[in-house]
Structures are given as C-alpha cells and as structure tokens.
Write a protein that holds these residues in place. Structure first.
Motif, PDB file in Angstrom:
ATOM      1  N   UNK A 175       0.834  -1.196   0.000  1.00 40.39           N
ATOM      2  CA  UNK A 175       0.000   0.000   0.000  1.00 40.39           C
ATOM      3  C   UNK A 175       0.871   1.248   0.000  1.00 40.39           C
ATOM      4  N   UNK A 176       0.770   2.101  -1.018  1.00 36.08           N
ATOM      5  CA  UNK A 176       1.551   3.344  -0.997  1.00 36.08           C
ATOM      6  C   UNK A 176       1.069   4.282   0.109  1.00 36.08           C
ATOM      7  N   UNK A 177       2.023   4.886   0.815  1.00 32.62           N
ATOM      8  CA  UNK A 177       1.713   5.827   1.892  1.00 32.62           C
ATOM      9  C   UNK A 177       2.616   7.034   1.704  1.00 32.62           C
ATOM     10  N   UNK A 178       2.017   8.194   1.429  1.00 26.71           N
ATOM     11  CA  UNK A 178       2.774   9.404   1.128  1.00 26.71           C
ATOM     12  C   UNK A 178       2.682  10.394   2.283  1.00 26.71           C
ATOM     13  N   UNK A 179       3.807  11.048   2.587  1.00 23.04           N
ATOM     14  CA  UNK A 179       3.872  12.060   3.640  1.00 23.04           C
ATOM     15  C   UNK A 179       4.114  13.421   2.999  1.00 23.04           C
ATOM     16  N   UNK A 186      -3.912  10.784   9.310  1.00 25.24           N
ATOM     17  CA  UNK A 186      -4.070   9.685   8.360  1.00 25.24           C
ATOM     18  C   UNK A 186      -5.258   9.973   7.465  1.00 25.24           C
ATOM     19  N   UNK A 187      -5.081   9.706   6.181  1.00 27.74           N
ATOM     20  CA  UNK A 187      -6.179   9.838   5.229  1.00 27.74           C
ATOM     21  C   UNK A 187      -6.024   8.770   4.157  1.00 27.74           C
ATOM     22  N   UNK A 213       5.874  14.277  -6.141  1.00 25.58           N
ATOM     23  CA  UNK A 213       5.518  12.874  -6.326  1.00 25.58           C
ATOM     24  C   UNK A 213       5.627  12.545  -7.814  1.00 25.58           C
ATOM     25  N   UNK A 214       6.346  11.480  -8.123  1.00 22.50           N
ATOM     26  CA  UNK A 214       6.533  11.048  -9.500  1.00 22.50           C
ATOM     27  C   UNK A 214       5.413  10.090  -9.906  1.00 22.50           C
ATOM     28  N   UNK A 215       4.792  10.389 -11.056  1.00 20.09           N
ATOM     29  CA  UNK A 215       3.682   9.595 -11.590  1.00 20.09           C
ATOM     30  C   UNK A 215       4.042   9.066 -12.971  1.00 20.09           C
ATOM     31  N   UNK A 216       3.649   7.839 -13.253  1.00 14.97           N
ATOM     32  CA  UNK A 216       3.729   7.270 -14.600  1.00 14.97           C
ATOM     33  C   UNK A 216       2.294   7.038 -15.063  1.00 14.97           C
ATOM     34  N   UNK A 217       1.890   7.731 -16.115  1.00 12.24           N
ATOM     35  CA  UNK A 217       0.555   7.571 -16.683  1.00 12.24           C
ATOM     36  C   UNK A 217       0.686   6.558 -17.813  1.00 12.24           C
ATOM     37  N   UNK A 218      -0.105   5.493 -17.741  1.00 13.81           N
ATOM     38  CA  UNK A 218       0.042   4.395 -18.689  1.00 13.81           C
ATOM     39  C   UNK A 218      -1.317   3.927 -19.190  1.00 13.81           C
ATOM     40  N   UNK A 219      -1.490   3.953 -20.510  1.00 14.39           N
ATOM     41  CA  UNK A 219      -2.653   3.345 -21.146  1.00 14.39           C
ATOM     42  C   UNK A 219      -2.191   1.973 -21.611  1.00 14.39           C
ATOM     43  N   UNK A 258      -4.805   5.109  -1.901  1.00 13.97           N
ATOM     44  CA  UNK A 258      -3.565   5.803  -1.603  1.00 13.97           C
ATOM     45  C   UNK A 258      -3.695   6.368  -0.199  1.00 13.97           C
ATOM     46  N   UNK A 259      -2.741   6.041   0.678  1.00 15.86           N
ATOM     47  CA  UNK A 259      -2.772   6.565   2.039  1.00 15.86           C
ATOM     48  C   UNK A 259      -1.855   7.775   2.129  1.00 15.86           C
ATOM     49  N   UNK A 260      -2.271   8.772   2.930  1.00 15.67           N
ATOM     50  CA  UNK A 260      -1.544  10.031   3.028  1.00 15.67           C
ATOM     51  C   UNK A 260      -1.543  10.546   4.457  1.00 15.67           C
ATOM     52  N   UNK A 261      -0.567  11.407   4.744  1.00 18.24           N
ATOM     53  CA  UNK A 261      -0.469  12.032   6.060  1.00 18.24           C
ATOM     54  C   UNK A 261       0.378  13.290   5.943  1.00 18.24           C
TER      55      UNK A 261
END
Length: 143
Positions: free
Chosen positions: A4-8, A56-57, A129-135, A66-69
């Motif tokens: 589970x991704x958790x971003x701060x 926590x969110x 935050x790095x994102x990869x958008x993929x179709x 996606x979990x965040x704090x």
C-alpha cells in the motif's frame, strides 16, 4: 498480501488531497486529524500548531487506495526513489490526468506512444511525487 503506498506531505496533505481529488477524480474515503486521535499524542510528537493537520487519510483512485499524512516532521526528507503508476482506461483520461498532474509540476517524459503503450508519460507533480501515466496496450492481459 498487498503493498500500500503511503505518502507524507510535511504539512501540505490537505492541499495535496484537494489537488488529487481534482486531477485524478480521487475520493476521500477516510480522514483523521491529530486532534481526533483516540489516543493522546506523545509529547513533542508533532510540531506546535499541527493539531488540525492530517494524521491519516485515504484516497480512493479507481480501485486503488492511496494513504496520506502530514507526517510528524516539518522538513522534507527528500526521498525520490519511487513513482506511482496509474493505469488509465483511455487516451482522453491519460491526456487529462497527465495535464492536471503537470500543472505546477515537471515533465519527466512526454506523454506519447511507446513500444509497450499507446499513451505513456512521466511527470513529477507540484509536491514532488513522481507519476507514470500508462494506457495499457489492448493485448496487455497483465492487469
């Protein structure tokens, strides 16, 4: 088992959540502020004035969570060794989400056709935050 991704976000979590709600059609499925903790916070666990920051969110993005704090520190540790990969259903969604994440961010790889995808691109959003958008390709049965 599931990873589970958790971003701060170091004090900018609520702002980031609003951004992802708009950019990625995310839905807030859970939110707890430090002042709402059922257990008292240990002394000096959070900076003064952080009682209303997010402890926590959870954001639902499609079928993923996606979990965040805001975290417990005021400084950004600078870890950049990851990207979140977002598989999208169509080219229009890829274009829209890439453009939304690019607003205030940095293009790492232009959105375009690759040998593995009709639409792929990489962007670092305004929060780093790095994102990869993929179709996924039509014959890709790995999803």
């Amino acid at each position: 088992m599931q990873i589970q991704p958790y971003l701060f976000f170091h004090g900018r979590c609520e702002e980031a959540m609003g951004y992802y709600r708009k950019a990625l059609d995310a839905r807030v499925s859970m939110l707890m502020r430090y002042r709402e903790s059922p257990d008292p916070m240990p002394p000096d666990a959070i900076p003064p004035g952080w009682e209303d920051k997010i402890m926590h969110a959870e954001l639902a993005i499609g079928d993923a969570v996606l979990m965040l704090s805001d975290g417990c520190a005021e400084t950004d540790p600078g870890f950049r060794g990851f990207s979140l990969s977002l598989a999208v259903p169509d080219a229009e969604t890829a274009d829209r989400m890439f453009a939304a994440l690019l607003d205030g961010g940095e293009e790492l790889m232009p959105l375009g056709e690759t040998f593995f995808s009709p639409r792929f691109g990489m962007v670092s959003d305004r929060y780093g935050v790095s994102w990869m958008i993929n179709l996924p390709a039509k014959d890709d049965h790995s999803n």
